[in-house]
Design a protein around this motif. Sequence first.
Motif, mmCIF file in Angstrom:
data_model
loop_
_atom_site.group_PDB
_atom_site.id
_atom_site.type_symbol
_atom_site.label_atom_id
_atom_site.label_comp_id
_atom_site.label_asym_id
_atom_site.label_seq_id
_atom_site.Cartn_x
_atom_site.Cartn_y
_atom_site.Cartn_z
ATOM 1 N N HIS A 28 0.831 -1.202 0.000
ATOM 2 C CA HIS A 28 0.000 0.000 0.000
ATOM 3 C C HIS A 28 0.868 1.255 0.000
ATOM 4 O O HIS A 28 0.603 2.207 -0.757
ATOM 5 C CB HIS A 28 -0.916 -0.011 1.221
ATOM 6 C CG HIS A 28 -1.770 1.212 1.339
ATOM 7 N ND1 HIS A 28 -2.900 1.406 0.578
ATOM 8 C CD2 HIS A 28 -1.648 2.331 2.123
ATOM 9 C CE1 HIS A 28 -3.452 2.572 0.891
ATOM 10 N NE2 HIS A 28 -2.712 3.150 1.825
ATOM 11 N N GLN A 75 0.277 -1.975 -11.630
ATOM 12 C CA GLN A 75 -0.486 -2.231 -10.409
ATOM 13 C C GLN A 75 -1.207 -0.972 -9.926
ATOM 14 O O GLN A 75 -2.326 -1.052 -9.397
ATOM 15 C CB GLN A 75 0.437 -2.761 -9.314
ATOM 16 C CG GLN A 75 1.054 -4.117 -9.618
ATOM 17 C CD GLN A 75 0.013 -5.206 -9.793
ATOM 18 O OE1 GLN A 75 -0.987 -5.241 -9.073
ATOM 19 N NE2 GLN A 75 0.234 -6.086 -10.744
ATOM 20 N N GLN A 78 -4.249 -0.735 -12.186
ATOM 21 C CA GLN A 78 -5.266 -1.728 -11.848
ATOM 22 C C GLN A 78 -6.029 -1.327 -10.593
ATOM 23 O O GLN A 78 -7.259 -1.469 -10.537
ATOM 24 C CB GLN A 78 -4.612 -3.101 -11.677
ATOM 25 C CG GLN A 78 -4.150 -3.717 -12.982
ATOM 26 C CD GLN A 78 -3.527 -5.080 -12.799
ATOM 27 O OE1 GLN A 78 -3.092 -5.439 -11.709
ATOM 28 N NE2 GLN A 78 -3.471 -5.857 -13.873
ATOM 29 N N ARG A 79 -5.309 -0.807 -9.613
ATOM 30 C CA ARG A 79 -5.978 -0.366 -8.390
ATOM 31 C C ARG A 79 -6.878 0.834 -8.670
ATOM 32 O O ARG A 79 -7.992 0.924 -8.144
ATOM 33 C CB ARG A 79 -4.933 -0.010 -7.329
ATOM 34 C CG ARG A 79 -5.534 0.218 -5.951
ATOM 35 C CD ARG A 79 -4.493 0.524 -4.913
ATOM 36 N NE ARG A 79 -3.834 1.792 -5.134
ATOM 37 C CZ ARG A 79 -3.267 2.517 -4.159
ATOM 38 N NH1 ARG A 79 -3.263 2.060 -2.917
ATOM 39 N NH2 ARG A 79 -2.682 3.653 -4.419
ATOM 40 N N GLN A 82 -9.965 -0.364 -10.496
ATOM 41 C CA GLN A 82 -10.825 -1.070 -9.558
ATOM 42 C C GLN A 82 -11.619 -0.085 -8.704
ATOM 43 O O GLN A 82 -12.803 -0.309 -8.404
ATOM 44 C CB GLN A 82 -9.998 -1.982 -8.668
ATOM 45 C CG GLN A 82 -10.798 -2.722 -7.598
ATOM 46 C CD GLN A 82 -11.831 -3.673 -8.176
ATOM 47 O OE1 GLN A 82 -11.637 -4.232 -9.245
ATOM 48 N NE2 GLN A 82 -12.941 -3.846 -7.476
ATOM 49 N N SER A 83 -11.003 1.027 -8.326
ATOM 50 C CA SER A 83 -11.697 2.045 -7.546
ATOM 51 C C SER A 83 -12.841 2.654 -8.339
ATOM 52 O O SER A 83 -13.911 2.941 -7.786
ATOM 53 C CB SER A 83 -10.716 3.149 -7.121
ATOM 54 O OG SER A 83 -9.759 2.659 -6.209
#
Length: 207
Positions: A28, A75, A78-79, A82-83
């Motif tokens: 994170h 990454q 992708q995050r 996704q949000s």
Amino acid sequence: MQEPKNDPPSARTRTPRSNRERTEATRHALLEAARALFVSKGYGDTSTPEVSVAAGITRGALYHHFVGKRDLFRQVLQRESQSVREDIVAATPPDLSPQAALTVGAQAYLRAMTVPGRTRLLLIDGPAVLGLSDALAIDEAHAGDTLYEGLTAALGDAPDVDIAALAKLLSAAFDRAALEIDAGADAQRVREAMGWLIERVLVASGG
């Protein structure tokens, strides 16, 4: 005899973090630091040592979690995608009709894309760094998937319509709308235009 120590309640009840929690915390921190740098400096001018310093984590730890800068960037995208999907899903509760859910979800997408830096990451730097096909694949797995699902539910057995093709064309229109808003266009007018487009699609299909 020595009296037992009276530790503070917080010390007595605190439990060490598990390896999984530490791993997730490290990832994170790296993703947050990388996102901030990719937005402020751009992909090309961001280095992995800078990301490590900003995250307060060693460079070796960064390469333990990510193959390299390109993988780290992927990454982050992708995050971010996704949000966007989560925002769309949250805005469309199951009690909405499929037609209303499609309309509300479309507006939710445009709102989600106003998060600072998101449009640049997903629609400008993403295709430039990863290539158009990889960037589209990330979108289709997240926000684009909600559009396809929404069209399928709202249009049903609409004749002579390839819903997969329609979803890709509408997705391109929404991306352009997000870019227009990010560039300073009147957000309300752009949202109204996209709402009009969705209504026309529903009318044409009899939805």
